[in-house]
Design an enzyme around this catalytic site. Structure first.
Site, short mmCIF file in Angstrom:
data_model
loop_
_atom_site.label_atom_id
_atom_site.label_comp_id
_atom_site.label_asym_id
_atom_site.label_seq_id
_atom_site.Cartn_x
_atom_site.Cartn_y
_atom_site.Cartn_z
N CYS A 193 45.76 -50.43 -56.02
CA CYS A 193 46.40 -49.36 -56.80
C CYS A 193 47.54 -48.74 -56.01
O CYS A 193 48.58 -49.36 -55.86
CB CYS A 193 45.34 -48.36 -57.25
SG CYS A 193 45.80 -47.59 -58.80
N HIS A 197 41.60 -51.96 -60.01
CA HIS A 197 40.56 -51.68 -59.02
C HIS A 197 39.45 -52.73 -59.13
O HIS A 197 38.50 -52.52 -59.89
CB HIS A 197 39.95 -50.30 -59.27
CG HIS A 197 40.86 -49.17 -58.94
ND1 HIS A 197 40.82 -48.51 -57.74
CD2 HIS A 197 41.83 -48.57 -59.66
CE1 HIS A 197 41.73 -47.56 -57.72
NE2 HIS A 197 42.36 -47.56 -58.88
N GLU A 231 37.09 -53.31 -57.19
CA GLU A 231 35.82 -52.88 -56.62
C GLU A 231 34.80 -52.44 -57.67
O GLU A 231 33.58 -52.54 -57.44
CB GLU A 231 36.03 -51.74 -55.60
CG GLU A 231 36.50 -50.39 -56.16
CD GLU A 231 38.01 -50.26 -56.27
OE1 GLU A 231 38.70 -51.30 -56.37
OE2 GLU A 231 38.52 -49.13 -56.27
N1 GLN Z 1 48.95 -42.28 -57.57
C1 GLN Z 1 49.12 -43.58 -58.11
C2 GLN Z 1 49.26 -43.53 -59.64
O1 GLN Z 1 48.93 -42.57 -60.24
C3 GLN Z 1 48.00 -44.50 -57.73
C4 GLN Z 1 46.67 -44.10 -58.32
C5 GLN Z 1 45.54 -44.82 -57.67
O2 GLN Z 1 45.68 -45.38 -56.59
N2 GLN Z 1 44.35 -44.79 -58.28
O3 GLN Z 1 49.71 -44.49 -60.23
#
Ligand code: GLN
Length: 527
Positions: A377, A503, A505
């Protein structure tokens, strides 16, 4: 209709009630009973999406896009089944629903009250699971005695009254602390906690007493007497070195047998072979691999729980013990040296600018040193920023999250996110399909053309920079099904450098692990 197990907690929080509920669920599943678990959270936030992970722990994201309590992650991993937004509810959601109905005129003429309106709404939420399950475990968050929990405890008390003791069971988990100076286990807090429960009309049927070691029979006898229970219904639950031992441990203690006896459920003995296999595999782990974890919270076990689990599952399935080393980029002076000392580097998701400069340094070091690197992310967004600045020579390139006026906004907001403004539940959330580029490393790892992984972010790769990257070593290796969003990148000419916007995970489970984490740990072991 389903049978219900209500799981409450006393004495202290964070004693592993969620894990215990999940482990009990796993044993019931192993008896062939279709089981689900729901978490009732007494706080007023509508969901934990806006809460600080250092305080509240990781925000778990369900396949259907709900931001939930981290216990839902335990439920998925122990039951090996997906949870949904119907498995977690907060006081905020309950009140929001009741108030909306009041405004629409549904209760015309009535005074809207905690009993029965709020309690009925809670019961309706719980009873959604009646169909399709043999057993529903209902975990009530917080501890007995909290003001916020009262409507929830009242709701489960009413459910017992309606359904009777053959269809409902109250399990209460407490802490039996050891007073160091006296060298003694203390049962008094448990006695008081049970008294608090009985005061509101709940007589527990089963007590689970958490302690560092075994709770001796004499102590269990004493607790049983004060709790108005037979001795066989009081169980000690000592610490374990690995939570996935718990299904075996619970069955050995006869906890599932006691539950089934009260609920009138007859099954064969549980088939725990998968859990035994997992325990044995865990015991066979040989060498260690050190994963440098470049996150902003120092307690990954709580704040990045699913990631820690996913790394651990991968370690167990590749015969390695994964050691997580927290690299605090605000505190660390020589980040490149710290990176060099690890076998692999992981940059997890995050929000906000704190620590970002150091994360960029860590990514650069991993790229230049040929260290296996996994970005998740924000980790992917920063890998793109780092590459844009240092390799594509786009001076000042950044994510607009950190520099709204950057000349090269390689990570930007989509129009609908710019138009929004509200922060609760407005991100890109939940699973969506994405296509893996043929011949990419990612494709080779997953062995699939199309995958579905879960998202939780607001910002995206800016497609205006697509051409510039296409000519470089940084390849876009996954795109959303509609080809709108870049979902993953990888570096050619680097042993293992992959980052994903999603994600992975959240999809890892102990029995099969996750291909991406397995491949990452294998690469780390070779480093
Ligand atoms: N801050 C970034 C976004 O909002 C990444 C978010 C995250 O890593 N879950 O896109």
């Amino acid at each position: 209709m389903a049978k219900y197990i209500f799981f409450t907690g006393g004495v202290a929080s964070s004693i592993g009630k969620g894990v215990a509920a999940a482990a009990l669920g796993a044993v019931l599943e192993a008896r062939g009973l279709t089981t689900t678990i729901i978490k009732l959270d007494p706080y007023i936030n509508v969901d934990p999406g806006t809460m600080n992970p250092a305080q509240h722990g990781e925000v778990f994201v369900t396949h259907d896009g709900a931001e939930t309590d981290l216990d839902l992650g335990h439920y998925e991993r122990f039951l090996n089944r997906r949870m949904s937004r119907r498995n977690n509810c907060t006081a905020g959601q309950i009140y929001e629903r009741v108030i909306r109905r009041e405004r629409s005129g549904e209760f015309l003429g009535e005074t809207v009250q905690v009993i029965p309106h709020i309690t009925n709404e809670i019961i309706a939420f719980v009873e959604q699971h009646d169909e399709g399950h043999d057993v529903v475990i209902v975990e009530v968050g917080g501890t007995v005695g909290d003001i916020e929990s009262q409507p929830f405890l009242e709701a489960i008390r009413q459910m017992r009254l309606r359904r009777g003791p053959g269809a409902t069971l109250f399990a209460h988990m407490t802490l039996v602390p050891q007073v160091a100076s006296a060298g003694e286990l203390k049962t008094k807090p448990t006695q008081h906690s049970v008294r608090d429960l009985r005061e509101i009309g709940i007589q527990p049927d089963l007590l689970l007493c958490r302690a560092a070691d075994e709770v001796p029979a004499s102590h269990r006898r004493k607790i049983a007497l004060f709790a108005n229970l037979s001795e066989e219904r009081v169980f000690g639950i000592p610490d374990v070195d690995m939570i996935y031992r718990l299904p075996l441990d619970f069955a050995a203690r006869g906890i599932d047998a006691a539950v089934c006896a009260q609920l009138g459920i007859e099954t064969a003995a549980p088939d725990l072979s998968a859990w035994r296999r997992f325990r044995d595999d865990a015991g066979r782990r040989a060498a260690e691999v050190v994963v440098g974890f470049v996150g902003k919270y120092p307690n990954p076990n709580q704040s990045y729980r699913s990631l820690v689990e996913a790394l651990d599952h991968a370690g167990i399935h590749t015969g390695r013990k994964v050691v997580i080393e927290h690299i605090d980029t605000e505190e660390t002076a020589d980040i490149a040296a710290r990176v060099a000392a690890c076998d692999a580097i992981l940059v997890p998701g995050a929000f906000g600018a704190r620590g970002v400069a150091g994360k960029l340094e860590a990514i650069r070091a991993a790229r230049e040193q040929g260290k296996p690197f996994l970005g998740i992310c924000l980790g992917m967004q920063l890998a793109i920023v780092e590459y844009a600045v240092n390799q594509l020579k786009l001076a000042g390139a950044n994510s607009v999250e950190f520099d709204a006026a950057t000349p090269h906004p390689v990570i930007r907001l989509e129009q609908e996110q710019e138009d929004g403004g509200a922060l609760g539940g407005t991100m890109r959330l939940g699973a969506s399909k994405c296509r893996l580029a043929p011949r990419s490393k990612l494709h080779e790892i997953y062995g699939q053309d199309v995958i579905a992984e879960r998202h939780r972010h607001r910002y995206e790769f800016n497609n205006e920079f697509k051409e510039g990257f296409a000519a470089s070593d940084m390849k876009m290796s996954a795109w959303s099904d509609d080809e709108r969003y870049c979902e993953a990148i990888e570096l050619s000419g680097h042993p293992w450098f992959i980052a994903t916007q999603f994600h992975p995970e959240y999809e890892s489970n102990p029995h099969s692990s996750h291909p991406l984490f397995k491949s990452f740990i294998k690469a780390a072991a070779e480093d």
